[in-house]
Design a protein around this motif. Structure first.
Motif, PDB file in Angstrom:
ATOM      1  N   LEU B   7      38.055  40.081  39.262  1.00 34.17           N
ATOM      2  CA  LEU B   7      39.048  39.426  40.123  1.00 34.17           C
ATOM      3  C   LEU B   7      38.769  37.934  40.228  1.00 34.17           C
ATOM      4  O   LEU B   7      39.677  37.110  40.244  1.00 34.17           O
ATOM      5  N   VAL B   8      37.487  37.589  40.311  1.00 33.04           N
ATOM      6  CA  VAL B   8      37.128  36.158  40.399  1.00 33.04           C
ATOM      7  C   VAL B   8      37.594  35.423  39.141  1.00 33.04           C
ATOM      8  O   VAL B   8      38.224  34.367  39.205  1.00 33.04           O
ATOM      9  N   ALA B  10      39.888  36.371  36.946  1.00 37.35           N
ATOM     10  CA  ALA B  10      41.328  36.455  36.685  1.00 37.35           C
ATOM     11  C   ALA B  10      42.154  35.690  37.717  1.00 37.35           C
ATOM     12  O   ALA B  10      43.343  35.450  37.512  1.00 37.35           O
ATOM     13  N   ASP B  11      41.529  35.287  38.820  1.00 43.15           N
ATOM     14  CA  ASP B  11      42.258  34.622  39.894  1.00 43.15           C
ATOM     15  C   ASP B  11      42.903  33.329  39.389  1.00 43.15           C
ATOM     16  O   ASP B  11      42.237  32.506  38.762  1.00 43.15           O
ATOM     17  N   GLY B  12      44.182  33.175  39.662  1.00 43.67           N
ATOM     18  CA  GLY B  12      44.880  31.951  39.265  1.00 43.67           C
ATOM     19  C   GLY B  12      44.272  30.706  39.875  1.00 43.67           C
ATOM     20  O   GLY B  12      44.496  29.601  39.386  1.00 43.67           O
ATOM     21  N   ARG B  13      43.475  30.863  40.924  1.00 42.08           N
ATOM     22  CA  ARG B  13      42.831  29.684  41.536  1.00 42.08           C
ATOM     23  C   ARG B  13      41.450  29.406  40.964  1.00 42.08           C
ATOM     24  O   ARG B  13      40.776  28.474  41.406  1.00 42.08           O
ATOM     25  N   PHE B  14      41.022  30.210  40.006  1.00 40.48           N
ATOM     26  CA  PHE B  14      39.759  29.901  39.337  1.00 40.48           C
ATOM     27  C   PHE B  14      39.886  28.489  38.766  1.00 40.48           C
ATOM     28  O   PHE B  14      40.809  28.199  38.005  1.00 40.48           O
ATOM     29  N   CYS B 142      42.155  39.522  31.120  1.00 45.25           N
ATOM     30  CA  CYS B 142      42.208  38.180  31.725  1.00 45.25           C
ATOM     31  C   CYS B 142      43.031  37.248  30.858  1.00 45.25           C
ATOM     32  O   CYS B 142      43.893  36.511  31.347  1.00 45.25           O
ATOM     33  N   TYR B 145      46.777  38.220  30.836  1.00 46.89           N
ATOM     34  CA  TYR B 145      47.453  37.932  32.096  1.00 46.89           C
ATOM     35  C   TYR B 145      47.702  36.432  32.237  1.00 46.89           C
ATOM     36  O   TYR B 145      48.781  35.991  32.620  1.00 46.89           O
ATOM     37  N   GLU B 146      46.693  35.645  31.858  1.00 44.80           N
ATOM     38  CA  GLU B 146      46.861  34.193  31.872  1.00 44.80           C
ATOM     39  C   GLU B 146      47.989  33.741  30.977  1.00 44.80           C
ATOM     40  O   GLU B 146      48.708  32.800  31.295  1.00 44.80           O
ATOM     41  N   SER B 149      51.081  34.598  33.145  1.00 44.87           N
ATOM     42  CA  SER B 149      51.181  34.141  34.536  1.00 44.87           C
ATOM     43  C   SER B 149      51.334  32.620  34.595  1.00 44.87           C
ATOM     44  O   SER B 149      52.032  32.091  35.468  1.00 44.87           O
ATOM     45  N   THR B 167      57.261  37.015  40.206  1.00 44.55           N
ATOM     46  CA  THR B 167      56.202  38.018  40.333  1.00 44.55           C
ATOM     47  C   THR B 167      56.685  39.379  39.849  1.00 44.55           C
ATOM     48  O   THR B 167      55.930  40.137  39.226  1.00 44.55           O
TER      49      THR B 167
END
Ligand SMILES: Nc1nc2c(ncn2[C@@H]2O[C@H](COP(=O)(O)OP(=O)(O)OP(=O)(O)O)[C@@H](O)[C@H]2O)c(=O)[nH]1
Ligand SMILES: [Mg+2]
Lengths: 232, 224
Positions: B7-8, B10-14, B142, B145-146, B149, B167
């Protein structure tokens, strides 16, 4: 290959470049101080950067990073004005969000400052201009060592009273375009009192880049920051 | 291994620079190829099966421990557009910084030293997944999805598209992502035996061509 897991070994001579706010160059010497300039659209950030370059370029080795919203406008203005040689000016693209690039995801800006140090360094000072944004846009401490928030008298004389992270916490608040105050009916005394109330002991400079003193007070403040940085 | 590490990563805010890129969506919006949720979905589906699959297989192969230098060359060979190669290396460099700060690991340091200006992003992503204790399938997911997204988020900004619709597009693509992730990991496992030539080489010519045009625009919101 290094087997040391601690990120601190990246300070060594052959290690990859530093990760973030590290105050040293890979060779162990102290790197350039980085000063951010943020503030609302059109308040005079680029004009202040240009004036600082004029005032300081003969005494310091400096470079500029700009963060435009959708153009290279700021970088191109600085190039046109020839305030610095082109290799000392880098534009970072921000994907429509300058506050993301200067605060939440600073990686592109860190690369820009590191590449400037590598290519034209050693540098004493790097100015990082944010694209015009809102009153909450501040720089990450991982990117800059000190920040200037630039507002102007024409954006409304109630901005110091409204506060917000930029006005309240910036290391220096600049209230620009004081020459326009009579024409827009801004009350400078009230702005000064409100700023004082928001910022307590933090400094505020009122300036007009159109008058003789121009950027002198801000340039002095920058010299003071650099002196403290070098002495630390 | 930690499921939450996925999750860390894949998070869009990474904080790895993705926010400044549109995955080709800005050029497609300008050309009238993305006009709303339906065409965004088709655009993303196209990305998934072409550059998405290629990136995911590179990421999976790197997560399996294949040589990052060979994978980086394989990525170059699969990316005709110079602008996209530049963007991929820039993003790889940013991913490297974030990953080294997040999951310090000698393999990351080694790749950083080999590629001071950045390796292709999927390769770095795969090594980062290894450093985080994640597997090849995690890296593939990951990356995939990137690849959609980023385009969806950019389209929300570019067209003021309803964020719920964007979404929804991503959710409808989930079954396709499962299939492509499986293919990507299968290919990466073959590459362990047969070398990087076993990795897929699908390409979307219009993405490559419009990336070149986009890089030359004077006014644009996104870097790619
Ligand atoms: N009258 C007056 N105009 C100024 C002063 N400082 C800047 N300006 C003008 O204000 C306008 C905006 O200045 P910039 O420096 O581009 O502002 P900025 O904050 O960089 O703008 P963005 O980057 O677009 O947010 C320009 O036309 C400047 O010439 C000043 O002290 N007095
Ligand atoms: Mg500006």
């Amino acid at each position: 290959m290094h087997l040391d897991h601690s990120p601190s070994h990246s300070h060594s001579h052959d290690g990859p470049s530093a990760l973030s706010a590290d105050a040293h160059r890979p060779d162990g010497s102290r790197r350039a101080i980085r000063i951010g300039l943020g503030g609302p659209v059109g308040s005079g950030k680029t004009a202040t950067v240009a004036a600082l370059c004029h005032a300081l370029r003969d005494e310091l080795s400096l470079a500029v990073v700009t963060n435009d919203i959708y153009t290279r406008e700021d970088a191109e203005f600085l190039l046109r004005e020839a305030v610095l040689p082109p290799e000392r000016i880098t534009a970072v693209e921000t994907g429509a969000c300058p506050h993301t690039a200067i605060r939440d995801d600073i990686s592109a800006n860190l690369e820009a400052v590191e590449d400037l140090e590598d290519e034209v360094g050693p540098l004493d000072l790097i100015l990082v201009e944010s694209g015009g944004d809102n009153l909450t846009a501040t720089f990450s401490k991982g990117l800059v060592d000190a920040q200037i928030f630039v507002i102007d008298v024409a954006g409304g004389d109630d901005i110091p009273r409204k506060g917000g992270p930029g006005v309240t916490t910036a290391d220096l608040l600049v209230v620009n375009k004081t020459d326009l105050a009579p024409y827009v009916g801004s009350d400078l005394a009230r702005m000064a009192a409100d700023a004082k109330a928001q910022r307590a002991e933090l400094p505020v400079v009122f300036q007009s880049l159109r008058d003789d003193k121009g950027v002198a007070a801000v340039a002095d403040w920058v010299r003071g920051q650099l002196a403290a940085w070098t002495a630390a | 291994m930690s499921r939450a590490a996925l999750l860390v990563l894949a998070d869009g805010r990474f904080p790895a620079g993705g926010h400044a890129h549109s995955g080709g969506a800005e050029a497609a919006v300008k050309a009238g190829r993305i006009t709303g949720a339906a065409s965004l979905e088709e655009f993303c589906r196209g990305r998934l099966h072409t550059s998405g699959l290629v990136s995911a297989s590179l990421a999976a192969a790197a997560a399996l421990g294949l040589d990052p230098v060979e994978l980086d060359e394989a990525a170059d060979a699969r990316t005709p557009s110079a602008a996209l190669r530049t963007a991929a290396r820039r993003l790889g460099r940013q991913m490297m910084r974030a990953a080294r700060a997040t999951w310090p690991h000698p393999e990351l340091d080694a790749v950083a030293r080999l590629f001071p200006k950045g390796a292709h992003q999927p390769v770095v992503l795969g090594v980062a997944a290894r450093a985080a204790g994640l597997g090849a399938d995690d890296a593939a997911y990951c990356s995939l999805y990137e690849s959609v997204s980023g385009a969806a988020t950019a389209t929300v900004r570019l067209l003021s598209l309803d964020p719920f619709d964007a979404t929804g597009v991503l959710a409808r693509l989930a079954p396709a992502m499962d299939l492509v992730a499986r293919d990507a990991v299968d290919a990466a496992r073959r590459a362990v035996e047969d070398g990087v030539d076993a990795l897929p080489a699908g390409s979307a010519p219009l993405l490559e061509i419009s990336a070149e045009a986009h890089a030359a625009w004077a006014v644009r919101l996104f870097a790619s």
